[in-house]
Scaffold this motif. Sequence first.
Motif, PDB file in Angstrom:
ATOM      1  N   ARG A 163     -19.460  11.239   5.498  1.00 17.57           N
ATOM      2  CA  ARG A 163     -19.621  10.387   6.683  1.00 17.57           C
ATOM      3  C   ARG A 163     -19.416   8.918   6.351  1.00 17.57           C
ATOM      4  N   SER A 164     -19.060   8.628   5.103  1.00 19.31           N
ATOM      5  CA  SER A 164     -18.982   7.244   4.634  1.00 19.31           C
ATOM      6  C   SER A 164     -17.552   6.749   4.609  1.00 19.31           C
ATOM      7  N   ASP A 165     -17.426   5.424   4.529  1.00 23.04           N
ATOM      8  CA  ASP A 165     -16.104   4.794   4.441  1.00 23.04           C
ATOM      9  C   ASP A 165     -15.838   4.227   3.057  1.00 23.04           C
ATOM     10  N   LEU A 166     -16.885   3.941   2.314  1.00 29.87           N
ATOM     11  CA  LEU A 166     -16.734   3.380   0.971  1.00 29.87           C
ATOM     12  C   LEU A 166     -17.873   3.909   0.104  1.00 29.87           C
ATOM     13  N   ALA A 167     -17.539   4.348  -1.094  1.00 32.62           N
ATOM     14  CA  ALA A 167     -18.554   4.857  -2.019  1.00 32.62           C
ATOM     15  C   ALA A 167     -18.671   3.916  -3.216  1.00 32.62           C
TER      16      ALA A 167
ATOM     17  N   LEU B 216     -12.545  10.436   0.160  1.00 32.75           N
ATOM     18  CA  LEU B 216     -12.430   9.129   0.808  1.00 32.75           C
ATOM     19  C   LEU B 216     -11.089   8.454   0.554  1.00 32.75           C
ATOM     20  N   SER B 217     -10.130   9.208   0.043  1.00 31.15           N
ATOM     21  CA  SER B 217      -8.780   8.674  -0.196  1.00 31.15           C
ATOM     22  C   SER B 217      -8.827   7.419  -1.070  1.00 31.15           C
ATOM     23  N   GLY B 218      -9.680   7.461  -2.086  1.00 35.42           N
ATOM     24  CA  GLY B 218      -9.721   6.371  -3.052  1.00 35.42           C
ATOM     25  C   GLY B 218     -10.626   5.207  -2.698  1.00 35.42           C
ATOM     26  N   ASN B 219     -11.382   5.295  -1.614  1.00 33.80           N
ATOM     27  CA  ASN B 219     -12.314   4.217  -1.261  1.00 33.80           C
ATOM     28  C   ASN B 219     -13.568   4.320  -2.134  1.00 33.80           C
ATOM     29  N   LEU B 220     -13.381   4.058  -3.410  1.00 30.80           N
ATOM     30  CA  LEU B 220     -14.431   4.263  -4.410  1.00 30.80           C
ATOM     31  C   LEU B 220     -14.404   3.138  -5.428  1.00 30.80           C
ATOM     32  N   VAL B 221     -15.562   2.494  -5.617  1.00 27.71           N
ATOM     33  CA  VAL B 221     -15.697   1.469  -6.658  1.00 27.71           C
ATOM     34  C   VAL B 221     -16.835   1.879  -7.583  1.00 27.71           C
ATOM     35  N   PHE B 222     -16.867   1.283  -8.755  1.00 28.37           N
ATOM     36  CA  PHE B 222     -17.839   1.672  -9.781  1.00 28.37           C
ATOM     37  C   PHE B 222     -18.678   0.482 -10.216  1.00 28.37           C
TER      38      PHE B 222
ATOM     39  N   ILE C 178      -8.637  -1.563  -2.462  1.00 34.83           N
ATOM     40  CA  ILE C 178      -9.828  -2.044  -3.158  1.00 34.83           C
ATOM     41  C   ILE C 178      -9.630  -2.201  -4.654  1.00 34.83           C
ATOM     42  N   GLY C 179      -8.476  -1.773  -5.172  1.00 35.56           N
ATOM     43  CA  GLY C 179      -8.220  -1.883  -6.609  1.00 35.56           C
ATOM     44  C   GLY C 179      -8.215  -0.533  -7.286  1.00 35.56           C
ATOM     45  N   CYS C 180      -7.513  -0.466  -8.405  1.00 37.09           N
ATOM     46  CA  CYS C 180      -7.360   0.791  -9.153  1.00 37.09           C
ATOM     47  C   CYS C 180      -7.633   0.577 -10.644  1.00 37.09           C
TER      48      CYS C 180
ATOM     49  N   ALA D  78      -8.683  -5.980   5.774  1.00 41.30           N
ATOM     50  CA  ALA D  78      -8.573  -4.710   5.052  1.00 41.30           C
ATOM     51  C   ALA D  78      -9.706  -3.756   5.412  1.00 41.30           C
ATOM     52  N   ALA D  79     -10.809  -4.272   5.961  1.00 41.71           N
ATOM     53  CA  ALA D  79     -11.955  -3.414   6.284  1.00 41.71           C
ATOM     54  C   ALA D  79     -11.572  -2.341   7.296  1.00 41.71           C
ATOM     55  N   GLU D  80     -10.802  -2.729   8.322  1.00 36.09           N
ATOM     56  CA  GLU D  80     -10.396  -1.758   9.338  1.00 36.09           C
ATOM     57  C   GLU D  80      -9.488  -0.698   8.733  1.00 36.09           C
ATOM     58  N   LYS D  81      -8.580  -1.117   7.846  1.00 41.55           N
ATOM     59  CA  LYS D  81      -7.707  -0.161   7.173  1.00 41.55           C
ATOM     60  C   LYS D  81      -8.524   0.773   6.286  1.00 41.55           C
ATOM     61  N   LEU D  82      -9.561   0.202   5.664  1.00 39.73           N
ATOM     62  CA  LEU D  82     -10.434   0.995   4.806  1.00 39.73           C
ATOM     63  C   LEU D  82     -11.091   2.117   5.597  1.00 39.73           C
ATOM     64  N   VAL D  83     -11.619   1.758   6.773  1.00 37.41           N
ATOM     65  CA  VAL D  83     -12.289   2.746   7.624  1.00 37.41           C
ATOM     66  C   VAL D  83     -11.304   3.810   8.082  1.00 37.41           C
ATOM     67  N   THR D  84     -10.133   3.383   8.551  1.00 32.62           N
ATOM     68  CA  THR D  84      -9.127   4.338   9.020  1.00 32.62           C
ATOM     69  C   THR D  84      -8.728   5.292   7.907  1.00 32.62           C
ATOM     70  N   ARG D  85      -8.569   4.728   6.729  1.00 30.49           N
ATOM     71  CA  ARG D  85      -8.169   5.548   5.581  1.00 30.49           C
ATOM     72  C   ARG D  85      -9.213   6.606   5.263  1.00 30.49           C
ATOM     73  N   SER D  86     -10.477   6.208   5.256  1.00 33.88           N
ATOM     74  CA  SER D  86     -11.543   7.151   4.904  1.00 33.88           C
ATOM     75  C   SER D  86     -11.715   8.220   5.978  1.00 33.88           C
ATOM     76  N   ARG D  87     -11.615   7.816   7.260  1.00 38.43           N
ATOM     77  CA  ARG D  87     -11.797   8.791   8.341  1.00 38.43           C
ATOM     78  C   ARG D  87     -10.684   9.840   8.310  1.00 38.43           C
ATOM     79  N   LEU D  88      -9.450   9.391   8.139  1.00 41.89           N
ATOM     80  CA  LEU D  88      -8.336  10.335   8.066  1.00 41.89           C
ATOM     81  C   LEU D  88      -8.470  11.243   6.846  1.00 41.89           C
ATOM     82  N   SER D  89      -8.888  10.649   5.728  1.00 45.41           N
ATOM     83  CA  SER D  89      -9.040  11.437   4.512  1.00 45.41           C
ATOM     84  C   SER D  89     -10.155  12.468   4.663  1.00 45.41           C
ATOM     85  N   SER D  90     -11.274  12.059   5.283  1.00 41.47           N
ATOM     86  CA  SER D  90     -12.377  12.998   5.499  1.00 41.47           C
ATOM     87  C   SER D  90     -11.943  14.144   6.397  1.00 41.47           C
TER      88      SER D  90
END
Length: 213
Positions: A29-33, A58-64, A96-98, A141-153
């Motif tokens: 249910r998240s957009d960024l982990a 999340l299609s890569g919406n992940l930071v550490f 968000i970076g790789c 980029a926040a809106e793109k981030l959300v769209t990316r995560s929702r589509l990926s989920s």
Amino acid sequence: LKSRCALADTPGLMDTPALTERCFQELERSDLAVMVLSAVKLFSDEERAAARRVQDTLSGNLVFIINRLDLVEEEDREDVLGWARASLEGYGNALIGCPTIFATEARGALEARKSGQQQDSAIAGLHAFERWLEGLLQSPAAEKLVTRSRLSSLEYALARARSVLQANLAEAQQSAAELERQETAALAQRQRQFKREIEEATRALSAFKDHLW
């Protein structure tokens, strides 16, 4: 948080199977982990598998965040972070970076913040993460981030549904094949029984004819 965002602190990924599954349900249910790793025991096999699942979900919406850096000898910290960057290569995405990695000392940062020491070295990593997150949430980029995560989920849920349906289909096909085998065997058995009955009737009829003569 700002920008109408909510921060969910999930239970530990590897504590128990039930908590792990609960954690993944929240992640779907998240957009960024934000995955917190310990500098003392960095990126175990279980954490690696969990990170890969989050990455896919999340299609890569992940930071550490590499935490507990204060428990590593100062001369070894750069080596630890270098190893982390090499191990985490490929995670994240172009938005968000790789990968995107922050190094923190959470306990020291908390104590520094309580005492008002905003320039303490322990709090530098936390400040860096806060600035990065706030900048991200306020950027286009926040809106793109959300769209990316929702589509990926959605794609992840569809893939899981497809796997379940394929498994059910394979099970149904196996059951149908077994039923067909059983029916074929039963039919063959009935045919053999009918053949024996015809042979017995033929012998009885022959004996009856001999008796008539």
